[in-house]
Design a protein around this motif. Sequence first.
Motif, PDB file in Angstrom:
ATOM      1  N   UNK A   1      79.716   3.675   4.353  1.00  0.00           N
ATOM      2  CA  UNK A   1      79.207   4.701   3.441  1.00  0.00           C
ATOM      3  C   UNK A   1      80.095   4.849   2.214  1.00  0.00           C
TER       4      UNK A   1
ATOM      5  N   UNK B   1      81.186  11.343  -0.035  1.00  0.00           N
ATOM      6  CA  UNK B   1      81.673  12.482   0.751  1.00  0.00           C
ATOM      7  C   UNK B   1      81.436  12.259   2.247  1.00  0.00           C
ATOM      8  N   UNK B   2      80.242  11.721   2.565  1.00  0.00           N
ATOM      9  CA  UNK B   2      79.912  11.437   3.957  1.00  0.00           C
ATOM     10  C   UNK B   2      80.922  10.442   4.537  1.00  0.00           C
TER      11      UNK B   2
ATOM     12  N   UNK C   1      79.062   2.032  -0.003  1.00  0.00           N
ATOM     13  CA  UNK C   1      77.732   2.222  -0.574  1.00  0.00           C
ATOM     14  C   UNK C   1      77.757   3.304  -1.654  1.00  0.00           C
TER      15      UNK C   1
ATOM     16  N   UNK D   1      74.233  11.625  -7.973  1.00  0.00           N
ATOM     17  CA  UNK D   1      74.346  12.517  -6.816  1.00  0.00           C
ATOM     18  C   UNK D   1      74.281  11.783  -5.478  1.00  0.00           C
TER      19      UNK D   1
ATOM     20  N   UNK E   1      77.647  10.210  -4.845  1.00  0.00           N
ATOM     21  CA  UNK E   1      78.599  11.261  -4.483  1.00  0.00           C
ATOM     22  C   UNK E   1      78.404  11.704  -3.036  1.00  0.00           C
ATOM     23  N   UNK E   2      77.126  11.832  -2.653  1.00  0.00           N
ATOM     24  CA  UNK E   2      76.801  12.274  -1.297  1.00  0.00           C
ATOM     25  C   UNK E   2      77.340  11.296  -0.264  1.00  0.00           C
ATOM     26  N   UNK E   3      77.114  10.002  -0.474  1.00  0.00           N
ATOM     27  CA  UNK E   3      77.566   9.036   0.534  1.00  0.00           C
ATOM     28  C   UNK E   3      79.077   8.867   0.516  1.00  0.00           C
TER      29      UNK E   3
END
Lengths: 549, 62
Positions: free
Chosen positions: B48, B16-17, B51, B9, B12-14
């Motif tokens: 990002x 999308x960011x 990363x 997760x 995935x978050x970074x």
Amino acid sequence: MTLHWVDSLILILYFVFVLGIGWRLKKKVSTSEDFLTSRRSLPLWITSLAFLAANLGAQELVGMCASGAKYGIMTAHFYWVGAIPAMIFVGVFMMPFYYGSRARSVPEYLKLRFDEKTRGFNAMTFAAMTIFSSGISMYALGLLFQLMLGWSFARSVLLSAAIVLVYTLLGGLTSAIYNEVLQFFLVVLGFAPLAILAVLRAGGWEAMAARLPPVMTHSWKYMETASENPMGVEVFGMVAGLGFVLSFGYWCTDFLVVQRAMAARSMADARLTPLIAAFPKMIIPFIVIVPGIAALALHTMNIGYVLPSKGNGYDYDQALTTLMAQFYPNGMLGVGLAGLLASFMSGMAGNVTAFNTVWTYDIYQSYIRRQAPDSHYLWVGRLTTVFGIVLSLGTAYLARQYNNMMDLLQLVFGFVNAPLFATFLLGMFWKRATGHGAFSGLLLGTASAALTHGLTVAEGKGGWLGNLQEFPSTMAQNFWIAIFAWSACFVSTIAVSLATRPRPELELRGLVHGLTEIPGSGDVAWYRRPGPLAVVVGLCCLALNAVFW
Amino acid sequence: MAMWDLRTPSGLFFLLLGVILCGTAVFSPAARAPLTDVNVNLWTGLVMLAFGGLLLWLARRA
């Protein structure tokens, strides 16, 4: 500053992930230990980053940047002197007793090692303190978002409290820890660019240093006497007060941080947790303090950056947010705000999860209802989460009404905390220390802290009993209060212990040095062993001090 | 693996960011902060993405 829809999108995306993590972890929670201690199952990299992030709240971000602008690189002493040595100590020397005793919390260790009253004293003060810190952190969040974005106090406080409530309720400690790790990444990626951009704009490190008084870019050179530096602290006060008493008291005995290491999978991992965390901890000053220093330099350059003023001086607390407004376009601004919100929320969640464990195991299970099925304690743990967050909300509103009362409470908690490390040090390394000794040591230590505060004056604070000594700053006063409290606790614990009956050695197995088998690391590589790793951490820290001498 | 892997997760978050930031940089390249000429969104967005990708790759490898 004004928000664009991109910034809002980023904030919403963050909330979705935080809640999603809690929701995914819900299935993993079926016992009270799952909820309150993560059943000692988390991988090393997660416990390490959480150990670090639990302390990296938003007040720290804002406050360290402010101190950077006010005191310069000397602020890094809070990391290089005030954290790293204590982190090495807790990992190498203390973790075997915490983890090996199978205690579920720090107060429970005190119960096993000493007696009921020592645990009770620690559990009660700790529980009250977590609620107040969580409330104060909410209050700070409300103020900051009001000032920055014009959000109403209630809106930011209730929104963040609701999100923390949901994810902690769903996944318990594991959920709080996972979100601390996410927050750590977000803070690093969200604020490192600010440090880089601000220093570059000020002309690079050398040019920036040339614009400022030399005391701002040297950490030790101006510490021989208190009058040479803006902190008003001299070497001894710094090293003994901050570096020894306060920092060891916090990193080695505060359940909020120790809990993270105790959630590790094995004794070896629990010991490595603070040591691995020490590496990023050393670097954090460059992300949180350096922007503050750059802010002061930019202010002198007349290029459009103005450090807001307050009274006769600067409003240093606004350094971080004004820099964000000047260096971040919409988009990155949202990331920075998400980082701030994340730190506020995990600061809250960290306090609430520590409160949960101490309340459920050390207060409820010990004094209210002893023998109940585990499902009952899981239920109590969940209810305590709601209760804890509601109490913190109350505290936040109270802080808004009565600012002075909050200062007073923080002062009192400081008195209680200052002597703690002496109790643990003697408890873990001197088998002769007794419960009566520990308890009277804590009481006398706390009393000496209050007495020192009453007899000394700094910046108009203290001196309610007389004025024997005047300190150049409240920081120096705090360091000396800690030194006196620690010494009083240390001496009286020894004296009373020698006068009371020792506990049989058989009962102290696994709790005291010399009566505990510490499992060897076996055939693992040197970087998986606490000793060699501690040496490397220490050397890196010394090198940093030398470079910024 | 006793607990659900956090790398997925957060990766995935970074990711999308990164997509959002790079998208902002591409579609409104004029958006700049007052005190810097650097295209902040583009550079941080790329970091990002890298990363996030790294975390996902580590999660897949495990």
